[in-house]
Design a protein around this motif. Structure first.
Motif, short mmCIF file in Angstrom:
data_model
loop_
_atom_site.label_atom_id
_atom_site.label_comp_id
_atom_site.label_asym_id
_atom_site.label_seq_id
_atom_site.Cartn_x
_atom_site.Cartn_y
_atom_site.Cartn_z
N ALA B 105 0.81 -1.22 0.00
CA ALA B 105 0.00 0.00 0.00
C ALA B 105 0.85 1.27 0.00
N PHE B 106 2.04 1.20 -0.56
CA PHE B 106 2.88 2.40 -0.69
C PHE B 106 3.91 2.19 -1.79
N GLN B 107 4.38 3.30 -2.31
CA GLN B 107 5.50 3.22 -3.26
C GLN B 107 6.68 3.95 -2.65
N CYS B 108 6.67 5.29 -2.68
CA CYS B 108 7.79 6.02 -2.07
C CYS B 108 7.71 6.01 -0.55
N GLY B 109 6.50 5.87 0.00
CA GLY B 109 6.35 5.81 1.45
C GLY B 109 6.18 7.15 2.15
N TYR B 110 6.24 8.24 1.39
CA TYR B 110 6.21 9.55 2.04
C TYR B 110 4.89 9.80 2.78
N CYS B 111 3.80 9.38 2.17
CA CYS B 111 2.49 9.65 2.77
C CYS B 111 2.09 8.62 3.81
N THR B 112 2.87 7.50 3.89
CA THR B 112 2.41 6.32 4.63
C THR B 112 2.18 6.56 6.13
N PRO B 113 3.10 7.23 6.84
CA PRO B 113 2.83 7.46 8.27
C PRO B 113 1.51 8.21 8.49
N GLY B 114 1.24 9.20 7.64
CA GLY B 114 -0.02 9.94 7.75
C GLY B 114 -1.21 9.05 7.42
N GLN B 115 -1.05 8.21 6.41
CA GLN B 115 -2.14 7.30 6.03
C GLN B 115 -2.46 6.38 7.20
N SER B 139 -10.00 10.52 2.62
CA SER B 139 -9.80 11.53 1.56
C SER B 139 -8.91 12.69 2.01
N GLY B 140 -8.66 12.80 3.31
CA GLY B 140 -7.76 13.85 3.79
C GLY B 140 -6.30 13.49 3.67
N ASN B 141 -6.00 12.33 3.09
CA ASN B 141 -4.61 11.89 2.93
C ASN B 141 -4.30 11.66 1.46
N LEU B 142 -3.51 12.54 0.91
CA LEU B 142 -3.16 12.42 -0.50
C LEU B 142 -1.95 11.49 -0.66
N CYS B 143 -1.89 10.81 -1.78
CA CYS B 143 -0.75 9.96 -2.11
C CYS B 143 -0.32 10.31 -3.52
N ARG B 144 0.84 10.96 -3.64
CA ARG B 144 1.27 11.39 -4.97
C ARG B 144 1.68 10.21 -5.83
N CYS B 145 1.99 9.05 -5.21
CA CYS B 145 2.30 7.86 -6.00
C CYS B 145 1.03 7.17 -6.48
N GLY B 146 -0.10 7.58 -5.96
CA GLY B 146 -1.36 6.99 -6.42
C GLY B 146 -1.56 5.56 -5.95
N TYR B 148 -3.63 4.54 -4.01
CA TYR B 148 -4.93 4.57 -3.32
C TYR B 148 -5.63 3.21 -3.24
N SER B 149 -5.66 2.47 -4.36
CA SER B 149 -6.48 1.25 -4.31
C SER B 149 -5.88 0.25 -3.31
N ASN B 150 -4.56 0.20 -3.23
CA ASN B 150 -3.95 -0.72 -2.27
C ASN B 150 -4.09 -0.22 -0.83
N ILE B 151 -4.04 1.10 -0.68
CA ILE B 151 -4.26 1.67 0.66
C ILE B 151 -5.67 1.31 1.14
N THR B 152 -6.65 1.49 0.25
CA THR B 152 -8.03 1.18 0.61
C THR B 152 -8.17 -0.30 0.97
N ALA B 153 -7.53 -1.16 0.18
CA ALA B 153 -7.62 -2.59 0.44
C ALA B 153 -7.00 -2.93 1.80
N ALA B 154 -5.87 -2.30 2.11
CA ALA B 154 -5.20 -2.58 3.40
C ALA B 154 -6.09 -2.13 4.56
N VAL B 155 -6.66 -0.95 4.43
CA VAL B 155 -7.52 -0.43 5.51
C VAL B 155 -8.76 -1.31 5.65
#
Ligand code: FAD
Ligand code: SF4
Ligand code: FES
Ligand code: FES
Lengths: 328, 170
Positions: B105-115, B139-146, B148-155
């Motif tokens: 659910a991440f690529q670069c990982g920059y947004c991950t702690p916030g997610q 929706s308040g957490n942007l992911c510039r790597c996109g 999103y679908s894996n983040i949603t699946a993980a959550v």
């Protein structure tokens, strides 16, 4: 940020005594700190009001609800009394900002958030709202997001709040206290049009603190809808939004309230026009006629001509949705 | 402001961050985000936009998710904070962290702690059940790597495991 001093009063009286031209109250901080980082706001003192006893949501003797100024947007939208009696308000709040911001943002601060006009935020450009008399670059510049109703030659900014659009349709009252005492302001008189003094968004005095919002007894729980049209599905300010509330007598309209967001310097309503549809059939034709009349006063800018048609269609759709019942 | 003019006095602040108590002297204009990153060396919390728009700075303040960039540190006196560094229990990753790894659910990982902090807040709010509600709630957490679908699946996978709780230590 420009340095400032910080005070955290523990009573409402103390807070009001500290207030003055160089000082600003801070609640959630989500708008004020943003503006301070941009140097648009440069208060000499912040008065943190978070210790004040303004966090209750309680029923009023007339069957309405009193909402303390420090109730967060999230708590308000998820309060059972609000969900049941005022689903329009819950829906409008949840259409705004992000979950994190709604946890921080307060009821009072939401009313006082400032316009998102790009020039207002950019201290390298003129702006009559930020620097009175300097000019309004939005008039001939980027004005896609700006007003189509009630603007003045000096300012074409819009008020960005979603919650306030619902509060206008619900005819809330704002309870404020200053050094000379307490007053109760009808929602329609709280925000103002820009006129000759666009630097003033509302009618609150420098020393006045918002204590609470009062809602009248619920009338629109069965038939209401908040429709927000924006550039993406979530987490964006409204291009146009509509708070629609109906009371029906069989198939006739007993009461119709429509407030518009994203189109003017304040939530836009025309109560006289609303009275004219009382008794008329609750049909798409009536709603279309109402929308056309409401928008007859529209004076769009080159960049936002589309908003007139958008607003018209949004009003009709919101009213039809409201009529279907139970906000969703 | 001239050099010899004193800045406003530092203010005494008490905070509990990831279970650890801190007594600090802070200037009023320091944001919680800058405090965490620059003074407490908790650099897992990211600075993306610094204007409340991206969610990279999301932390839990008294159990609720907030944007640390729009919070003044002095306004958190007496509060309890959880950052990404406090989510795992000792050497064991939180089920949500494990789900992020499992779902890539991440690529670069920059947004991950916030997610992750945001999803912990989402779980304790208990309002999101469907995939659409999770998407809206995140929706308040942007992911510039996109991602999103894996983040949603993980959550989505981790939500039931969190049992309506953020599941991290207070
Ligand atoms: C990225 C982003 C997206 C957003 N999207 C939306 C959106 O889609 N829809 C929407 O409606 N809003 C949106 N917002 C705005 C948000 O709703 C407001 O910032 C918030 O409601 C302000 O409340 P606050 O308590 O944080 O105010 P603060 O920032 O604390 O204060 C704002 C102003 O109100 C004054 N003030 C606060 N409380 C009182 C009081 N009790 N009495 C007198 N004065 C007071 C302060 O002095 C200040 O001038 C967004 C904000 C951000 C940062
Ligand atoms: S529209 Fe109003 S806020 Fe925007 S630049 Fe013009 S004066 Fe300033
Ligand atoms: S860094 Fe705080 S929201 Fe972007
Ligand atoms: S993983 Fe790169 S920004 Fe989300």
């Amino acid at each position: 940020m420009t340095p400032f001093t910080y005070a955290k009063p523990s009573s409402i009286d103390q807070a009001v005594q500290l207030a003055g031209p160089g000082a600003r109250f801070i609640a959630g901080g989500t708008n004020l700190l943003d503006l301070m980082k941009e140097n648009v706001a440069r208060p000499a003192q912040l008065i943190d009001i978070n210790d004040l006893p303004l966090r209750d949501i309680s029923p009023t003797p007339d069957g309405g609800l009193r909402i303390g100024a420090l109730v967060s947007n999230a708590e308000l939208a998820w309060n059972t009394l609000v969900e049941q009696g005022y689903p329009l308000l819950a829906q409008a709040i949840l259409a705004g900002a992000s979950p994190q911001l709604r946890n921080m943002a307060s009821t009072g601060g939401n009313l006082l958030q400032r316009t998102r006009c790009l020039y207002f935020y950019d201290t390298a450009t003129p702006c009559n709202k930020r620097a009175p008399g300097s000019g309004c670059p939005a008039r001939d510049g980027l004005n896609r997001n700006h007003a189509i109703l009630g603007a003045s030659p000096l300012c074409v900014a819009v008020h960005p709040s979603d919650m306030c659009v619902a509060l206008a349709a619900l005819e809330a009252r704002v309870i404020v206290r200053g050094r000379s005492g307490e007053r109760c302001v009808a929602f329609a008189d709280f925000h103002r049009l820009p006129g000759d003094t666009p630097e003033r968004d509302n009618t609150l005095a420098d020393d006045e603190l918002i204590l609470a919002i009062e809602l009248p007894a619920p009338r629109f729980a069965a038939y209401s809808h908040y429709l927000k049209v924006r550039d993406r599905a979530s987490y964006a300010f409204a291009l146009v939004s509509v708070a629609a509330a109906l009371e029906l007598d069989g198939s006739a309209i007993r009461t119709l309230h429509v407030a518009l967001g994203g189109v003017a310097h304040k939530p836009w309503r025309d109560a006289a026009l609303e009275r004219q549809v009382v008794g008329q059939p609750a049909t798409a034709d009536t709603y279309t006629h109402f929308a056309d009349s409401l928008l007859r006063a529209a004076r769009p800018l080159p960049g936002n001509v589309f908003k007139v048609r958008l607003a018209r269609n949004a009003i009709v759709r919101a009213l039809i949705q409201a009529q279907r019942g139970k906000c969703q | 402001m001239s050099d010899c003019e004193p800045l406003a006095a530092l203010l005494p602040i008490q905070l509990t961050v990831n279970g650890q108590h801190h007594l600090l002297q802070l200037p009023p204009w320091l944001t919680l985000l800058d405090l965490l990153r620059d003074q407490l060396d908790l650099v897992g919390t990211r600075k993306g936009c610094d204007h409340g728009q991206c969610g990279a700075c999301t932390v839990l303040r008294n159990g609720r998710r907030v944007n640390a960039c729009l919070t003044l540190a002095v306004m958190c006196d007496g509060d309890t904070l959880t950052t990404i560094e406090g989510v795992a229990q000792g050497g064991t990753l939180h089920p949500l962290q494990q789900a992020f790894i499992r779902h890539d659910a991440f690529q670069c990982g920059y947004c991950t702690p916030g997610q992750i902090c945001s999803a912990l807040g989402l779980a304790s709010e208990g309002r999101a059940h469907t995939r659409d509600e999770i998407r809206e709630g995140m929706s308040g957490n942007l992911c510039r790597c996109g991602a999103y679908s894996n983040i949603t699946a993980a959550v989505e996978e981790a939500l039931p495991l969190m049992n309506g709780q953020g599941g991290c230590r207070p």
